[in-house]
Scaffold this motif. Structure first.
Motif, PDB file in Angstrom:
ATOM      1  N   ARG A  51       0.809  -1.207   0.000  1.00  0.00           N
ATOM      2  CA  ARG A  51       0.000   0.000   0.000  1.00  0.00           C
ATOM      3  C   ARG A  51       0.853   1.273   0.000  1.00  0.00           C
ATOM      4  O   ARG A  51       0.585   2.244  -0.704  1.00  0.00           O
ATOM      5  CB  ARG A  51      -0.901  -0.021   1.238  1.00  0.00           C
ATOM      6  N   ALA A  52       1.928   1.245   0.807  1.00  0.00           N
ATOM      7  CA  ALA A  52       2.760   2.453   0.932  1.00  0.00           C
ATOM      8  C   ALA A  52       3.407   2.835  -0.400  1.00  0.00           C
ATOM      9  O   ALA A  52       3.683   4.011  -0.645  1.00  0.00           O
ATOM     10  CB  ALA A  52       3.832   2.252   2.004  1.00  0.00           C
ATOM     11  N   GLU A  55       0.816   4.759  -2.267  1.00  0.00           N
ATOM     12  CA  GLU A  55       0.677   6.081  -1.659  1.00  0.00           C
ATOM     13  C   GLU A  55       1.886   6.965  -2.000  1.00  0.00           C
ATOM     14  O   GLU A  55       1.756   8.168  -2.235  1.00  0.00           O
ATOM     15  CB  GLU A  55       0.531   5.951  -0.138  1.00  0.00           C
ATOM     16  N   ALA A  56       3.069   6.346  -2.046  1.00  0.00           N
ATOM     17  CA  ALA A  56       4.284   7.112  -2.345  1.00  0.00           C
ATOM     18  C   ALA A  56       4.191   7.739  -3.733  1.00  0.00           C
ATOM     19  O   ALA A  56       4.555   8.901  -3.933  1.00  0.00           O
ATOM     20  CB  ALA A  56       5.514   6.214  -2.246  1.00  0.00           C
ATOM     21  N   THR A  57       3.693   6.986  -4.690  1.00  0.00           N
ATOM     22  CA  THR A  57       3.526   7.530  -6.040  1.00  0.00           C
ATOM     23  C   THR A  57       2.481   8.637  -6.039  1.00  0.00           C
ATOM     24  O   THR A  57       2.699   9.722  -6.580  1.00  0.00           O
ATOM     25  CB  THR A  57       3.134   6.409  -7.020  1.00  0.00           C
ATOM     26  N   ALA A  59       1.584  10.525  -3.686  1.00  0.00           N
ATOM     27  CA  ALA A  59       2.028  11.703  -2.931  1.00  0.00           C
ATOM     28  C   ALA A  59       3.095  12.506  -3.674  1.00  0.00           C
ATOM     29  O   ALA A  59       3.354  13.651  -3.342  1.00  0.00           O
ATOM     30  CB  ALA A  59       2.566  11.278  -1.563  1.00  0.00           C
ATOM     31  N   PHE A  60       3.693  11.899  -4.682  1.00  0.00           N
ATOM     32  CA  PHE A  60       4.789  12.574  -5.376  1.00  0.00           C
ATOM     33  C   PHE A  60       4.291  13.638  -6.352  1.00  0.00           C
ATOM     34  O   PHE A  60       4.919  14.675  -6.531  1.00  0.00           O
ATOM     35  CB  PHE A  60       5.629  11.546  -6.132  1.00  0.00           C
ATOM     36  N   PRO A 345       7.359   7.118  -8.167  1.00  0.00           N
ATOM     37  CA  PRO A 345       7.672   8.544  -8.085  1.00  0.00           C
ATOM     38  C   PRO A 345       8.766   8.891  -9.078  1.00  0.00           C
ATOM     39  O   PRO A 345       9.667   8.083  -9.315  1.00  0.00           O
ATOM     40  CB  PRO A 345       8.181   8.710  -6.641  1.00  0.00           C
TER      41      PRO A 345
ATOM     42  N   VAL B 166       8.304   3.320   3.251  1.00  0.00           N
ATOM     43  CA  VAL B 166       8.535   3.601   1.833  1.00  0.00           C
ATOM     44  C   VAL B 166       8.744   5.102   1.670  1.00  0.00           C
ATOM     45  O   VAL B 166       8.001   5.906   2.235  1.00  0.00           O
ATOM     46  CB  VAL B 166       7.340   3.119   0.970  1.00  0.00           C
ATOM     47  N   MET B 167       9.765   5.468   0.902  1.00  0.00           N
ATOM     48  CA  MET B 167      10.028   6.888   0.684  1.00  0.00           C
ATOM     49  C   MET B 167       9.022   7.438  -0.327  1.00  0.00           C
ATOM     50  O   MET B 167       8.890   6.912  -1.422  1.00  0.00           O
ATOM     51  CB  MET B 167      11.430   7.106   0.099  1.00  0.00           C
ATOM     52  N   GLY B 168       8.334   8.499   0.063  1.00  0.00           N
ATOM     53  CA  GLY B 168       7.340   9.051  -0.862  1.00  0.00           C
ATOM     54  C   GLY B 168       7.262  10.557  -0.760  1.00  0.00           C
ATOM     55  O   GLY B 168       8.048  11.188  -0.064  1.00  0.00           O
ATOM     56  N   ILE B 178       6.792   7.038   4.281  1.00  0.00           N
ATOM     57  CA  ILE B 178       5.381   6.679   4.372  1.00  0.00           C
ATOM     58  C   ILE B 178       5.253   5.312   5.056  1.00  0.00           C
ATOM     59  O   ILE B 178       6.004   4.381   4.736  1.00  0.00           O
ATOM     60  CB  ILE B 178       4.737   6.661   2.976  1.00  0.00           C
ATOM     61  N   ILE B 179       4.362   5.225   6.010  1.00  0.00           N
ATOM     62  CA  ILE B 179       4.160   3.975   6.755  1.00  0.00           C
ATOM     63  C   ILE B 179       3.090   3.147   6.048  1.00  0.00           C
ATOM     64  O   ILE B 179       2.061   3.675   5.635  1.00  0.00           O
ATOM     65  CB  ILE B 179       3.701   4.276   8.199  1.00  0.00           C
ATOM     66  N   ASN B 180       3.341   1.871   5.950  1.00  0.00           N
ATOM     67  CA  ASN B 180       2.478   1.003   5.146  1.00  0.00           C
ATOM     68  C   ASN B 180       1.184   0.608   5.853  1.00  0.00           C
ATOM     69  O   ASN B 180       0.952  -0.557   6.152  1.00  0.00           O
ATOM     70  CB  ASN B 180       3.278  -0.254   4.767  1.00  0.00           C
TER      71      ASN B 180
END
Ligand code: SF4
Ligand code: SF4
Ligand code: FES
Lengths: 597, 238
Positions: A51-52, A55-57, A59-60, A345, B166-168, B178-180
């Motif tokens: 999931r993270a 979310e990382a994508t 959020a970028f 990202p 995860v880096m976001g 970012i926490i999963n």
């Protein structure tokens, strides 16, 4: 429609493929308005990613929203040229009419108004995106009428079509765009030549990439063609249509009116290097072009110019997909663009390996500018000698120039390389005396009014194709301050010097603008520039200090007249810091103020 | 045919094997190149830029640049150390670092590197970002005020097969770990104290609860020797 159905439809449309995450997120958001936590969770399950990572994508990219953005999301282009045309006052007017603050969703969830870096409409601003549809040539009257429509919750489809009209403003054509083009002719010529001879033709033409760096196209292609393929791999052709450099908008015109030249150039590239897959990475700001481009691709498939067995030749298979970006300037960097194509990202990769050997999904990949492919197409059609005869020795061919700012006829001009800045400005109609010209956008070069005799070519002033013109009434410090904020906003945040340095730059410029700067601050700026240029990870960081350094060198009085006379001044104002205390205690008397002696 | 492959770090020969980066080889040879985001167990990330060295006048990150025969690499020159000090100052003002009260003090790589390079003050105005702590997990506290975005937790957690971190995000304000979990809280993940990622953070973000200060200040890793010496000793023990 049920949100779950919307998500599942987008997932199915893209075969639950995580590398297509950007498109899945966009299609979902286009219907649901934003990406709620449950939406992210569902998509992550659908593509089988943690999931993270999803979310990382999300959020970028500036154009993906992890918080509600209301029924109407209005993003004003914040390019300096839009500002000069009055965008800030218009945005303010809109906010007042709707009773809201920039950057904050209205209480009733109706509207969100804010700025965005640049939307490629420098020749017809002030411009904005309304739910990611482009609107041009805004006026106070249009703003008022628009506010009325929003208050009445009128659907976008019922708004006046005129507001959404985007002009090409193609003012001068030359060898590239001057003649009609019959789809298929260039491709047939390339086929007749064969891949090796076609590559030699590109080399003999002296074609250099049109994105600004000017790398020889044939050399890039040769490296990709020579790169070994692993089982199941193919080579990949990517057209970089992420035209994000503020002040540049020539690719918009190419894609709108000359898409066949571009697609055919890509197909010739595929034939030359042996690629089966192609992408157009289209910047999110050009969302409005998507349907027309898809239609052109479809027509070309029907004409046998794309797909399997192109030109009726067995084994000549190649097709092009359009990948829409989502508001991230750094994706113009080729390895960041490839990361983005893979659903991640847009962070520039460590190199080596270079994309020509390991690019999209580890496959040999070439990334070229839109205009480069158009040139390839003409070279295939008319031959290297024809092309090499145009321009200068080191810069063959012609160049499309986006001209904006203080000129009578902003738009796109085609000139042979080597043309002087003065000649272009003359054609564009300079109203006043010219104070400065920004070449190639914020990351480029600043020329003064005395330097207009300089020539646009790799031998003198290289350019990706933008000229922003500032007349004598403009404040060159404010131009640089706008650029400083641009980089602070667009830094991907990966490496320390760029992530933090661009912020410090922007803060120092604000401090100087507020009349709190000192000589000390002016010395900091070149120091930061050197650090960024020497230690940043990618070109964005390397050039982020350029515009400040150049304006500071060439327009120093614009900085100095704002300084306090002292050697050092703190960024904070002690008396202002007390304002909250005064407010709480209801005091405004003299003793409640710190007064400087 | 010669087996000898060496490059030169500030003029001193460093042996290396094919495929090693400059930093890897230097580290193995007990030579110190300042670094924050590099860790011998993980892929180079290349984000902190502390390891910037100079080859023929060109600056490159030592952690991500392959060593090659005969290469002349400048490392601890006054110019490079100046740039490194500036990068350190940037990291200090970007987050909220209160060393005297930080549990990690004395074993924090950021702090130790700042001492090593003689950083005397933050120089730039502090940003004072608002980065909430996450104390939801029973065994671990996350204090992102000190995060330097090195990605080591991400890499370690990927190795754990959990992808807890995860880096976001983008830019100074947006970029973060970012926490999963849908809530974004560590308690709602499958993170455990036994995970590799629990021990990897070079600064004081991922902190074990109930063991704080068990080693007193003054006796900690970088209290006994500066980072350049401590790392050389550790490398020779490996
Ligand atoms: S220089 Fe800027 S944009 Fe490039 S990697 Fe570093 S932070 Fe990202
Ligand atoms: S939490 Fe620690 S390990 Fe993770 S990125 Fe931040 S500083 Fe690095
Ligand atoms: S250690 Fe090389 S960039 Fe951080």
């Amino acid at each position: 429609m049920d949100p779950l159905d919307v998500i599942d439809r987008a997932l199915a449309h893209h075969h639950h493929d995580g590398t297509r995450l950007m498109q899945i997120l966009r299609e979902t958001q286009e219907v649901l308005g934003w990406l709620a936590p449950e939406t992210i969770t569902r998509i992550a399950e659908g593509v089988g990613w943690p999931r993270a990572k999803v979310e990382a994508t999300a959020a970028f990219y500036s154009f993906f929203h992890l918080r509600p953005r209301g029924d109407y999301c209005l993003l004003w282009s914040d390019n300096i040229v839009d500002q000069m045309a009055g965008s800030q006052a218009l945005m303010q007017r809109l906010c007042e009419a709707l009773w809201l603050e920039p950057g904050r969703l209205s209480e009733d969830g109706l509207a969100f108004v804010h700025t965005t870096s640049d939307i490629g409409m420098g020749d017809q601003g002030p411009a904005l995106l309304v739910n990611y549809r482009t609107m041009t040539r805004m006026t106070p009257e249009r703003v008022d009428a628009m506010a009325e429509l929003i208050r009445n919750r009128a659907p976008l489809a019922s708004w006046p079509a005129e507001w959404f009209r985007v002009e090409d403003n193609l003012r001068r054509t030359g060898p590239l765009l001057g003649e009609a083009f019959a789809p298929g002719t260039a491709l047939s010529a390339a086929w007749a030549r064969g891949p090796e001879a076609q590559l030699a033709e590109i080399a003999a033409a002296g074609l250099r990439g049109r994105g600004g760096a000017g790398f020889p196209t044939a050399r890039k292609w040769q490296a990709c063609r020579d790169a070994p393929l692993e089982a199941g791999q193919t080579r990949v052709v990517v057209c970089n249509a992420d035209e994000g450099e503020p002040g540049t908008f020539k690719d918009r015109v190419l894609l709108n009116s000359y898409a066949d030249l571009v697609f055919e150039g890509m197909t010739i590239a595929a034939f030359t290097i042996g690629a089966r897959r192609g992408f157009v990475y289209l910047r999110g700001e050009y969302r409005y072009l998507l349907e027309a481009l898809e239609a052109t691709l479809q027509r070309r498939r029907e004409q046998g110019l794309l797909g399997n067995g192109i030109l009726g030749r067995d084994g000549f298979d190649f097709d092009i997909e359009i990948h829409l970006g989502a508001g991230a300037y750094v994706c113009g960097e080729e390895s960041a663009l490839i990361e983005s194509l893979e659903g991640k990202p847009g962070r520039p990769r460590l190199r080596p390996p270079f994309p020509v050997t390991k690019g999209y999904l580890g496959q040999p990949t070439i990334v070229n500018n839109v205009e480069t492919f158009a040139c390839v197409c003409r070279i295939a059609e008319k031959g290297a000698a024809w092309f090499a005869a145009i321009g200068t020795a080191q810069s063959t061919g012609s160049k499309l120039l986006s001209v904006s700012g203080d000129v009578a006829h902003p738009g796109v001009y085609e000139y042979p390389f080597g043309v002087s800045v003065a000649e272009v400005l003359e054609a564009a109609g300079v109203r006043n005396c010219v104070q400065g010209v920004q070449v190639s956008g914020p990351s480029g070069t600043t020329l003064t009014g005395e330097e207009l005799g300089r020539r646009l070519c790799f031998e003198d002033v290289p350019t990706a194709g933008a000229l922003m013109v500032f007349d004598c009434t403009r404040d060159m410090f404010e131009v640089a301050r706008n650029f400083a904020h641009f980089f602070a906003h667009e830094s991907c945040g990966f490496c320390t010097p760029c992530r933090v340095g661009t912020q410090i730059n922007a803060r120092l410029m604000d401090k100087i603008a507020a009349g709190r700067g000192s000589q000390y601050d002016l010395q900091e700026l070149p120091r930061l520039h050197r650090l960024l240029a020497g230690t940043a990870h990618c070109g964005l960081g390397h050039s982020a200090g350029n515009p400040i350094f150049e304006t500071l060198t060439k327009f120093r009085p614009a900085y100095e007249r704002r300084l306090k006379s002292s050697d050092f001044a703190p960024a904070f104002d002690l008396d202002a810091e007390l304002s909250q205390a005064r407010q709480m205690t209801g005091r405004e008397d003299r003793a409640a103020h710190l007064v400087e002696e | 045919m010669s087996e000898e492959t060496t490059f030169f770090l500030d003029g001193e020969p460093i042996p290396f094997t094919a495929g090693q980066t400059i930093l890897q080889a230097a580290h193995a040879a007990g030579r110190y190149i300042p670094h924050l985001c590099w860790h011998p167990d993980y892929k180079p990330h290349g984000s902190c830029r502390l390891c910037t060295v100079s080859i023929g006048g060109r600056s490159v990150p030592a952690c991500a640049t392959q060593a090659s025969e005969g290469l002349e690499v400048a490392n601890r020159t006054p110019e490079l150390d100046d740039a490194r000090r500036m990068l350190l100052q940037m990291l200090f003002v970007e987050g909220n670092h209160f060393c005297p009260s930080c549990e990690k003090s004395g074993q924090c790589l950021l702090q130790a590197t700042a001492y090593e390079l003689g950083m005397m003050g933050p120089h730039f105005d502090h940003f004072y970002p608002n980065r909430p702590v996450d104390a939801s997990h029973p065994d671990v506290l996350l204090d992102f005020n000190r995060c330097i975005l090195c990605s080591l937790c991400e890499q370690a957690s990927a190795r754990d097969g959990k992808f807890v971190f995860v880096m976001g995000g983008r830019g100074m304000r947006g970029r973060k770990v970012i926490i999963n979990s849908a809530s974004g809280r560590l308690a709602d993940t499958d993170f455990a104290l036994t995970d590799r990622a629990a021990n990897v953070c070079p600064v004081g973000v991922i902190l074990k609860k109930r063991v704080g200060f068990s080693v007193p200040y003054g006796q900690r890793r970088y209290d006994r020797a500066p980072v350049s010496v401590a790392q050389a000793q550790e490398a020779s023990r490996e």
